[in-house]
Design a protein around this motif. Structure first.
Motif, PDB file in Angstrom:
ATOM      1  N   MET A 599      50.540  75.713  57.433  1.00  0.00           N
ATOM      2  CA  MET A 599      51.930  76.166  57.220  1.00  0.00           C
ATOM      3  C   MET A 599      52.074  76.814  55.852  1.00  0.00           C
ATOM      4  N   LEU A 600      51.438  76.194  54.840  1.00  0.00           N
ATOM      5  CA  LEU A 600      51.523  76.733  53.481  1.00  0.00           C
ATOM      6  C   LEU A 600      50.862  78.105  53.397  1.00  0.00           C
ATOM      7  N   GLU A 601      49.678  78.221  53.986  1.00  0.00           N
ATOM      8  CA  GLU A 601      48.935  79.486  53.904  1.00  0.00           C
ATOM      9  C   GLU A 601      49.621  80.608  54.666  1.00  0.00           C
ATOM     10  N   SER A 602      50.471  80.249  55.626  1.00  0.00           N
ATOM     11  CA  SER A 602      51.193  81.283  56.387  1.00  0.00           C
ATOM     12  C   SER A 602      52.285  81.953  55.554  1.00  0.00           C
ATOM     13  N   CYS A 603      52.707  81.268  54.440  1.00  0.00           N
ATOM     14  CA  CYS A 603      53.784  81.849  53.632  1.00  0.00           C
ATOM     15  C   CYS A 603      53.429  81.970  52.153  1.00  0.00           C
ATOM     16  N   PHE A 604      52.270  81.417  51.755  1.00  0.00           N
ATOM     17  CA  PHE A 604      51.871  81.487  50.353  1.00  0.00           C
ATOM     18  C   PHE A 604      50.365  81.761  50.306  1.00  0.00           C
ATOM     19  N   PRO A 605      49.931  82.877  49.729  1.00  0.00           N
ATOM     20  CA  PRO A 605      48.510  83.263  49.771  1.00  0.00           C
ATOM     21  C   PRO A 605      47.585  82.182  49.191  1.00  0.00           C
ATOM     22  N   TYR A 606      46.542  81.865  49.943  1.00  0.00           N
ATOM     23  CA  TYR A 606      45.593  80.843  49.489  1.00  0.00           C
ATOM     24  C   TYR A 606      44.903  81.265  48.197  1.00  0.00           C
ATOM     25  N   VAL A 607      44.700  82.553  48.017  1.00  0.00           N
ATOM     26  CA  VAL A 607      43.990  83.041  46.834  1.00  0.00           C
ATOM     27  C   VAL A 607      44.752  82.694  45.555  1.00  0.00           C
ATOM     28  N   LEU A 608      46.075  82.665  45.643  1.00  0.00           N
ATOM     29  CA  LEU A 608      46.881  82.290  44.472  1.00  0.00           C
ATOM     30  C   LEU A 608      46.681  80.817  44.107  1.00  0.00           C
ATOM     31  N   LEU A 609      46.593  79.994  45.127  1.00  0.00           N
ATOM     32  CA  LEU A 609      46.348  78.560  44.893  1.00  0.00           C
ATOM     33  C   LEU A 609      44.961  78.350  44.293  1.00  0.00           C
ATOM     34  N   ARG A 610      43.987  79.041  44.863  1.00  0.00           N
ATOM     35  CA  ARG A 610      42.608  78.902  44.372  1.00  0.00           C
ATOM     36  C   ARG A 610      42.515  79.340  42.913  1.00  0.00           C
ATOM     37  N   ASN A 611      43.132  80.460  42.606  1.00  0.00           N
ATOM     38  CA  ASN A 611      43.117  80.960  41.225  1.00  0.00           C
ATOM     39  C   ASN A 611      43.875  80.028  40.279  1.00  0.00           C
ATOM     40  N   ALA A 612      44.968  79.436  40.799  1.00  0.00           N
ATOM     41  CA  ALA A 612      45.756  78.505  39.976  1.00  0.00           C
ATOM     42  C   ALA A 612      44.934  77.285  39.618  1.00  0.00           C
ATOM     43  N   TYR A 613      44.212  76.725  40.598  1.00  0.00           N
ATOM     44  CA  TYR A 613      43.348  75.564  40.328  1.00  0.00           C
ATOM     45  C   TYR A 613      42.247  75.935  39.338  1.00  0.00           C
ATOM     46  N   ARG A 614      41.682  77.107  39.533  1.00  0.00           N
ATOM     47  CA  ARG A 614      40.603  77.540  38.642  1.00  0.00           C
ATOM     48  C   ARG A 614      41.117  77.695  37.216  1.00  0.00           C
ATOM     49  N   GLU A 615      42.304  78.256  37.072  1.00  0.00           N
ATOM     50  CA  GLU A 615      42.882  78.485  35.748  1.00  0.00           C
ATOM     51  C   GLU A 615      43.215  77.162  35.053  1.00  0.00           C
ATOM     52  N   VAL A 616      43.808  76.255  35.806  1.00  0.00           N
ATOM     53  CA  VAL A 616      44.220  74.960  35.237  1.00  0.00           C
ATOM     54  C   VAL A 616      43.011  74.115  34.854  1.00  0.00           C
ATOM     55  N   PHE A 617      41.951  74.187  35.650  1.00  0.00           N
ATOM     56  CA  PHE A 617      40.768  73.361  35.398  1.00  0.00           C
ATOM     57  C   PHE A 617      39.670  74.114  34.641  1.00  0.00           C
ATOM     58  N   ARG A 618      40.015  75.317  34.181  1.00  0.00           N
ATOM     59  CA  ARG A 618      39.000  76.177  33.565  1.00  0.00           C
ATOM     60  C   ARG A 618      38.286  75.511  32.403  1.00  0.00           C
ATOM     61  N   THR A 619      39.044  74.832  31.558  1.00  0.00           N
ATOM     62  CA  THR A 619      38.441  74.229  30.357  1.00  0.00           C
ATOM     63  C   THR A 619      38.126  72.750  30.547  1.00  0.00           C
ATOM     64  N   PHE A 620      38.255  72.290  31.777  1.00  0.00           N
ATOM     65  CA  PHE A 620      38.032  70.860  32.044  1.00  0.00           C
ATOM     66  C   PHE A 620      36.551  70.627  32.333  1.00  0.00           C
ATOM     67  N   ILE A 621      35.837  70.006  31.406  1.00  0.00           N
ATOM     68  CA  ILE A 621      34.393  69.803  31.546  1.00  0.00           C
ATOM     69  C   ILE A 621      34.127  68.355  31.916  1.00  0.00           C
ATOM     70  N   VAL A 622      33.425  68.172  33.001  1.00  0.00           N
ATOM     71  CA  VAL A 622      33.071  66.821  33.441  1.00  0.00           C
ATOM     72  C   VAL A 622      31.623  66.549  33.063  1.00  0.00           C
ATOM     73  N   THR A 623      31.418  65.496  32.311  1.00  0.00           N
ATOM     74  CA  THR A 623      30.068  65.135  31.899  1.00  0.00           C
ATOM     75  C   THR A 623      29.571  63.990  32.771  1.00  0.00           C
ATOM     76  N   LEU A 624      28.431  64.191  33.364  1.00  0.00           N
ATOM     77  CA  LEU A 624      27.859  63.163  34.233  1.00  0.00           C
ATOM     78  C   LEU A 624      26.651  62.520  33.575  1.00  0.00           C
ATOM     79  N   GLY A 625      26.406  61.238  33.886  1.00  0.00           N
ATOM     80  CA  GLY A 625      25.196  60.562  33.431  1.00  0.00           C
ATOM     81  C   GLY A 625      25.277  60.108  31.995  1.00  0.00           C
TER      82      GLY A 625
END
Length: 625
Positions: A599-625
């Motif tokens: 329903m969301l993708e039918s009225c709001f482009p998925y690419v905008l959501l994907r880019n929004a997540y990428r932008e918000v998490f861009r500087t978020f570095i996860v260190t493992l181990g």
């Protein structure tokens, strides 16, 4: 009788003195347990070897021959003596209180006093109060971990200053040794006094004891309405369990059905008032969570943190004096559920609903004030030029979002408290929870709404989450007045969703609207809007017998269309945190039982959501181990 009158006076005096000693002991325990209040010399790294040595050698410490271990005290003997003096005096008062209790109990035994709660109520009650107070004092003493260090450091400083130990130190230190195992020692002490207890009639005595235990448990909560201080639920639960254990030990020496009494006392604590009309821990914690935690959260001084399933303090000057996570994490809300049970949580829920309906009333007023503009917006949402003109005429958007966020915060807390109850009931009665969960899962959109709500009410009482909150449905249904028709209420509900949808862009310029990756939400709690929109819509349209999914789809279309306008000009100030607001839209859909990603993708482009997540998490570095 004359002897009884004199003994009765002594009982009153000793009870008052014992309560005073208990308050001071509680203060010492609180002071020594809290890192912020703990005496500085106990936390001093230089003093650590000295304290370890004292605890190891206690009570026979060679203050003269162990100078190398006690040099830190020698250097600041005056300061140590001054700092520990008040603690030492309080422990001396405990010893003196114990001596007077011993003397009075022995006198009562020798006089073969007659106890009958129906005939000499005050005398019998005061005797039982003294036993209870004395037990509480000794148990409290045994729980002060620093007691040995405090008295030994005082005595060491005293000897270094005066050339001799304090005269009371040998007896005081010996008392500490004797009460290493407090319950065992208490059992030994009460052994000789069982003869007096043989005269007690059981039922009326239980009534008097119930009142005493109720008062003690409420006092353990340490609620201060002025300062909004209260014991953490886990601390109170531990104290209550320990106290109950001590009562069971005492039951070996007095003819009382302790199990029955404890059940009665604890059951009363799950109600708003006890049998005498007094406040219970249910009322105290309800007041505190509403006036303490949630009031701070509604001003965003405290933030709902989905990743850690709790509330946390904001790092601001106006942060509350308490640490929100210490009262709202999973273990604390489980402890709360253990203490106040399903009945207590139902009372809490009813109070939460009252605060929500207060916000809804104000929201309806705002809708009425903007009725004409909202109707036009609903009909012209797909016409950007018309919408831009209508937005200039719309007032109160910030107010609407603020009130909806408060509703969302309250509902988020309610869900966390419900989850705590579910965990506790799964532990205590898993065979009951299984069938209830099956009943809830059997419900489908085609099920008759009355059946659905009956099942959801049962499931909600057991702490389970439901697509439609029955408590909220009931609260919304009770709001309707005779002045408004069903059609008018329905129109207000539809336009409220329009109001929220077209107001979402207002959030973008606020710097606190930025998505906090660590918390899994926004610093101004706007992520709680998802809860408010989904649950309030479900409740309103259930009351009005309308299709929930259909109206939430309409909200999604309006919100999507409005937010897409944010992306038209990235240079504008009102587009500053648009990516974080896009994530809010995604959260609304993600948390909804009635909306889907399709329903969301039918009225709001998925690419905008994907880019929004990428932008918000861009500087978020996860260190493992």
């Amino acid at each position: 009788m004359a002897y009884q009158q004199k003994l009765a006076e002594k009982l009153i005096i000793l009870n008052e003195r014992g309560n005073g000693v208990l308050i001071r002991m509680n203060h010492i325990k609180k002071t020594c347990s809290d890192p912020k209040l703990r005496p500085s010399f106990l936390a001093d790294k230089v003093m650590e070897p000295t304290i370890k040595y004292i605890n190891k050698k206690f009570p026979t410490i060679d203050f003269r021959g162990s100078s190398q271990h006690l040099t830190s005290i020698q250097r600041q003997k005056s300061e140590v003596k001054a700092a520990t003096g008040s603690y030492y005096d309080t422990f001396l008062d405990v010893m003196e209180f114990r001596d007077h209790v011993y003397e009075l109990l022995n006198t009562i035994d020798a006089c073969q006093c007659f106890f009958n709660i129906a005939i000499n109520f005050d005398f019998t009650k005061n005797y039982l109060d003294l036993i209870s107070t004395y037990t509480s004092v000794i148990i409290m003493l045994s729980r002060i971990d620093d007691r040995k260090a405090l008295v030994a450091m005082y005595n060491c400083a005293h000897e270094m200053t005066n050339g001799s130990s304090d005269p009371s130190y040998p007896r005081l230190s010996q008392m500490f040794v004797e009460y290493e195992h407090a319950m065992k020692k208490l059992a030994e002490e009460f052994g000789p006094h069982t003869r007096a207890d043989d005269y007690l009639p059981c039922h009326p005595k239980i009534r008097a004891l119930e009142w005493q235990q109720t008062w003690i448990i409420v006092r353990m909560a340490r609620y201060n309405q002025t300062t909004q201080e209260i014991a953490r639920p886990s601390d109170l639960l531990a104290a209550v369990r320990s106290y109950i254990a001590s009562l069971h030990t005492l039951s070996s020496y007095i003819s009382v059905d302790v199990t029955r009494m404890v059940k009665s006392v604890l059951l009363q604590q799950t109600q708003p008032l006890d049998s005498r009309g007094g406040q219970t821990i249910t009322t105290l914690y309800t007041n505190w969570y509403l006036e303490g935690l949630l009031r701070q959260a509604s001003s965003a001084f405290v933030v709902h943190c989905p990743t850690m399933h709790c509330f946390v303090n904001q790092t601001t000057e106006n942060a509350p004096s308490f640490r929100a996570e210490e009262y709202s994490d999973i273990s604390e809300l489980q402890a709360l559920a253990e203490l106040i049970g399903p009945f207590g949580l139902k009372f809490l829920s009813e109070n939460l609903m009252w605060h929500i309906t207060s916000q809804v009333r104000e929201l309806k007023k705002l809708v009425n004030e903007n009725m004409d503009v909202l109707v036009q917006m609903r009909n012209n949402f797909d016409k950007p030029d018309v919408m831009a003109h209508l937005k200039k005429r719309l007032t109160g958007g910030e107010n609407v979002l603020k009130r909806m966020s408060i509703i969302g915060v309250i509902l988020s807390f309610k869900a966390m408290a419900q989850s705590g109850l579910k965990d506790i009931l799964h532990k205590h009665c898993p065979y009951l929870m299984g069938p209830i969960e099956c009943l809830r899962d059997f419900i489908s959109p085609e099920t008759d709404i009355k059946v659905t709500m009956n099942v959801f009410e049962l499931a909600s009482a057991a702490g389970l989450t439901c697509d439609i909150d029955p408590a909220l449905v009931s609260a919304v249904a009770n709001m309707r007045s005779d002045n408004t028709s069903v059609d008018e209420e329905y129109k207000l509900s539809c336009l409220l969703l329009v109001y929220v949808a077209v107001s979402l862009p207002i959030l973008a310029p606020d710097p606190n609207s930025i998505y906090n990756r660590e918390h899994g939400g926004h610093n101004n709690n706007i992520h709680c809007l998802a809860n408010a929109i989904n649950q309030l819509a479900a409740a309103m349209f259930t009351v009005q017998s309308k299709n929930i999914e259909q109206h939430l789809k309409e909200f999604l279309l309006l919100a999507s269309s409005t937010l897409l306008q944010l992306g038209q000009n990235v240079e504008r100030v009102d587009s500053k945190n648009r990516d974080s607001i896009y994530l809010l839209l995604h959260t609304i859909v993600e948390e909804s039982p009635f909306l889907s990603q399709d329903m969301l993708e039918s009225c709001f482009p998925y690419v905008l959501l994907r880019n929004a997540y990428r932008e918000v998490f861009r500087t978020f570095i996860v260190t493992l181990g």
